[in-house]
Design a protein around this motif. Structure first.
Motif, short mmCIF file in Angstrom:
data_model
loop_
_atom_site.label_atom_id
_atom_site.label_comp_id
_atom_site.label_asym_id
_atom_site.label_seq_id
_atom_site.Cartn_x
_atom_site.Cartn_y
_atom_site.Cartn_z
N UNK A 112 26.57 5.60 16.27
CA UNK A 112 25.47 6.44 16.89
C UNK A 112 24.26 5.88 16.57
N UNK A 113 23.35 5.79 17.63
CA UNK A 113 21.87 5.25 17.55
C UNK A 113 21.13 6.60 17.39
N UNK A 114 20.12 6.66 16.74
CA UNK A 114 19.23 7.85 16.90
C UNK A 114 17.83 7.19 17.10
N UNK A 115 17.14 7.77 18.17
CA UNK A 115 15.78 7.27 18.65
C UNK A 115 14.88 8.32 18.27
N UNK A 116 13.87 8.00 17.36
CA UNK A 116 12.86 8.81 16.80
C UNK A 116 11.46 8.48 17.33
N UNK A 117 10.78 9.17 18.37
CA UNK A 117 9.37 8.86 18.54
C UNK A 117 8.62 9.58 17.33
N UNK A 118 7.50 8.44 16.91
CA UNK A 118 6.63 9.06 15.95
C UNK A 118 5.24 8.97 16.60
N UNK A 119 4.11 9.54 16.11
CA UNK A 119 2.87 9.66 16.86
C UNK A 119 1.87 9.72 15.63
N UNK A 120 0.93 8.83 15.74
CA UNK A 120 -0.21 8.54 15.00
C UNK A 120 -1.36 9.61 15.29
N UNK A 121 -1.87 10.51 14.53
CA UNK A 121 -2.86 11.64 14.76
C UNK A 121 -3.60 11.61 13.65
N UNK A 122 -4.66 12.66 13.76
CA UNK A 122 -5.38 12.88 12.61
C UNK A 122 -4.91 13.58 11.61
N UNK A 123 -4.98 13.16 10.33
CA UNK A 123 -4.33 14.09 9.36
C UNK A 123 -4.82 15.33 9.35
N UNK A 124 -3.38 16.09 9.05
CA UNK A 124 -3.55 17.74 9.21
C UNK A 124 -4.50 18.35 8.23
N UNK A 125 -4.86 17.50 7.04
CA UNK A 125 -5.76 18.00 6.25
C UNK A 125 -7.35 17.78 6.37
N UNK A 126 -7.43 17.03 7.52
CA UNK A 126 -8.97 16.60 7.80
C UNK A 126 -9.68 17.77 8.83
N UNK A 127 -10.89 18.03 8.87
CA UNK A 127 -11.41 19.10 9.66
C UNK A 127 -12.19 18.11 10.76
N UNK A 128 -11.71 18.15 11.89
CA UNK A 128 -12.21 17.27 12.85
C UNK A 128 -13.50 17.62 13.49
N UNK A 129 -14.07 16.80 13.90
CA UNK A 129 -15.53 16.90 14.51
C UNK A 129 -15.69 16.69 15.92
N UNK A 130 -16.34 17.24 16.68
CA UNK A 130 -16.55 16.85 18.24
C UNK A 130 -17.64 15.84 18.16
N UNK B 203 20.12 2.71 24.32
CA UNK B 203 21.22 3.52 24.54
C UNK B 203 21.59 4.53 23.35
N UNK B 204 20.60 5.11 22.76
CA UNK B 204 20.98 5.82 21.62
C UNK B 204 21.90 6.92 22.15
N UNK B 205 22.42 7.48 20.97
CA UNK B 205 23.37 8.82 21.28
C UNK B 205 22.45 10.03 20.97
N UNK B 206 21.41 9.87 20.64
CA UNK B 206 20.62 11.20 20.16
C UNK B 206 19.07 10.68 19.97
N UNK B 207 18.18 11.61 20.71
CA UNK B 207 16.80 11.35 20.42
C UNK B 207 16.35 12.67 19.76
#
Length: 248
Positions: free
Chosen positions: A1-19, A109-113
């Motif tokens: 079985x294949x497993x498909x795993x989407x991954x996203x690039x985001x601002x690190x959770x330790x960073x205080x974001x600025x507008x 054609x993965x068996x699981x996402x």
């Protein structure tokens, strides 16, 4: 079985974001970026299923700019086998992401996402559900435990009333919650091996997906600053203030 795993690039959770000064969005200049924490949990769960002999291959998929390839390399260093990078500099909304992932799933054609229940940048919590609807697959969201049961999965999920266990036939969509597992750190040898693992380069056009935004951001603003608390002289004063505030 294949497993498909989407991954996203985001601002690190330790960073205080600025507008941004013009309130058009969040300032990303010179800001540390990393893999979305919920995506890390999804990668870890896929690896654990493979270690149990329930999967043969793990494919990490990321949609984003050229730098998103670093996020895929992180997944490869953790234990994924290969990656697919759908390159675009545009902001891709959840529905477009789901359409791209549907095309990738039809090709692989993965068996699981397995994917994170949400990303910490927009907190949309919609991609997994949209993908399940587009593919017509069963889904189990907010998973805190995943177990194989023949040709199906028993997924324990967190709901308002406590815990609920679903039996979902494969192929299926599972979105991960925080308590599912503790993601591992990639070892130095695995980081070096990840550099040699293949990453396929694609574009949204390759899959025939229109990523034109359907929504318009009017303004991004910081939340109001929390007001300082006050000290009270006695319990009676505290009760009186709570009554005046309508709490009691």
């Amino acid at each position: 079985m294949k497993i498909l795993v989407p991954v996203k690039r985001v601002v690190d959770y330790n960073v205080k974001v600025r507008v941004k000064p013009d309130q058009s969005g969040v300032d990303l200049a010179n800001v540390k970026m990393s893999m979305n924490p919920f995506c890390e949990i999804a990668v870890e769960e896929a690896i654990r299923l493979k270690e149990k002999g329930l999967a043969e291959e793990i494919i990490a998929v990321s949609i984003g700019p050229a730098q998103a390839q670093e996020t895929i390399r992180t997944a490869l260093a953790m234990g994924a086998d290969r990656g697919v990078h759908v390159t675009t500099d545009a902001t891709v909304e959840p529905l477009a992401v789901a359409k791209i992932l549907k095309a990738v799933a039809e090709e692989e054609q993965p068996g699981l996402i397995i994917l994170g229940k949400q990303a910490i940048d927009d907190d949309t919590n919609a991609t997994g559900q949209m993908l399940a609807a587009l593919l017509g697959w069963p889904q189990a969201t907010f998973a805190s435990k995943v177990e194989k049961d023949g040709d199906a999965l028993n997924v324990t999920r967190e709901i308002d009333g406590g815990l609920q266990t679903l039996n979902v036939a494969l192929p299926a969509i599972v979105t991960t919650d925080l308590r599912l597992n503790e993601p591992r750190y990639a070892s130095l040898p695995n980081i070096m091996k990840a550099k040699r693992k293949p990453i396929d380069a694609k574009t949204p056009e390759d899959y025939g997906v229109d990523i034109t935004p359907r929504l318009e951001v009017l303004k991004v603003a910081e939340p109001p600053k929390r007001q300082a608390g006050v000290k009270v002289e006695s319990v009676a004063d505290l009760v009186a203030k709570l009554k005046n505030a309508g709490v009691l």
